[in-house]
Scaffold this motif. Structure first.
Motif, PDB file in Angstrom:
ATOM      1  N   ARG A   1     -21.688  -5.349  -8.070  1.00  0.00           N
ATOM      2  CA  ARG A   1     -20.244  -5.332  -8.255  1.00  0.00           C
ATOM      3  C   ARG A   1     -19.528  -4.619  -7.115  1.00  0.00           C
ATOM      4  N   TRP A   2     -19.919  -3.365  -6.807  1.00  0.00           N
ATOM      5  CA  TRP A   2     -19.173  -2.646  -5.776  1.00  0.00           C
ATOM      6  C   TRP A   2     -19.435  -3.207  -4.388  1.00  0.00           C
TER       7      TRP A   2
ATOM      8  N   GLU B   1     -17.054  -6.018  -4.230  1.00  0.00           N
ATOM      9  CA  GLU B   1     -15.684  -5.522  -4.218  1.00  0.00           C
ATOM     10  C   GLU B   1     -15.255  -5.082  -2.825  1.00  0.00           C
TER      11      GLU B   1
ATOM     12  N   GLU C   1     -12.208  -6.793  -0.775  1.00  0.00           N
ATOM     13  CA  GLU C   1     -11.125  -5.929  -0.314  1.00  0.00           C
ATOM     14  C   GLU C   1     -10.832  -6.163   1.173  1.00  0.00           C
TER      15      GLU C   1
END
Length: 216
Positions: free
Chosen positions: A179-180, A183, A187
């Motif tokens: 997930r990160w 992300e 971004e």
């Protein structure tokens, strides 16, 4: 595909394993003239002070994959796009994520650990911080097609330190980091969209005597 109003957006492509897949996919993606290509994936950490889950932001690549050598000699330097790397670095620092900058060694040999003497000599000479099977291929094809590229990898194993990628542990790692990791990439894509609505500056992508695309 995540499509936004105006038909821009983000496409996430699973290229599978290996440089041949990476070449085939990026050949097809490049003809669509994307604003950028970000390689996000996993790698083997090569340094003592790296840990599982740490990130690697590629500054350049050691091309040991061989799949593009006939059209782009390894003597041609290939590096990550500086502006994309700057945006990625900003995102990592702001999130206080552990990372290391450096050279990514890309090989076509999934069992390179069994030929350590020759491969390790090459890794030492290039001072590589990570090893994978796709990043340099994506970057080299991005260079060929003049598409800005960058690479953000997560260390999933440390093959030189007795920490191989075992199935159960690997699945736990994927679930924890997916997930990160994604992300951060999204971004950066969104920052490019806001800061460069007409695309990233292209001056660095052309040869000195090459005209702009579509200009005589």
């Amino acid at each position: 595909h995540h499509i936004r109003p105006g038909r821009d957006g983000v496409s996430l492509v699973d290229i599978g394993v290996g440089p041949s897949n990476a070449k085939t996919v990026t050949d097809h993606v490049a003809v669509l003239r994307p604003d950028l290509m970000l390689m996000i994936g996993h790698c083997g950490g090569l340094r003592n002070h790296q840990d599982i889950g740490d990130l690697v932001l590629a500054t350049t690549y050691h091309r040991a994959d061989g799949v593009l050598d006939h059209v782009l000699p390894v003597s041609v330097p290939v590096a990550s796009n500086h502006r994309l790397n700057t945006y990625l670095l900003d995102a990592l620092v702001r999130r206080e994520l552990p990372y290391r900058l450096g050279t990514v060694f890309t090989t076509a040999n999934r069992n390179w650990e069994f030929e350590q003497e020759r491969v390790l000599d090459a890794m030492r000479l290039s001072r590589a911080v990570a090893v994978d099977m796709e990043s340099a291929t994506v970057a080299a094809n991005g260079f060929r097609y003049r598409v800005p590229t960058a690479t953000l990898l997560a260390v999933s194993d440390k093959p030189l330190h007795g920490r191989p990628k075992l199935s159960e542990a690997a699945q736990d790692f994927y679930r924890a980091t997916r997930r990160w990791h994604l992300e951060v990439a999204v971004e950066v894509v969104d920052r490019v969209r806001r800061s460069h609505p007409d695309g990233l500056p292209a001056a660095d992508f052309r040869s000195p005597d090459e005209p702009l695309f579509g200009v005589e």
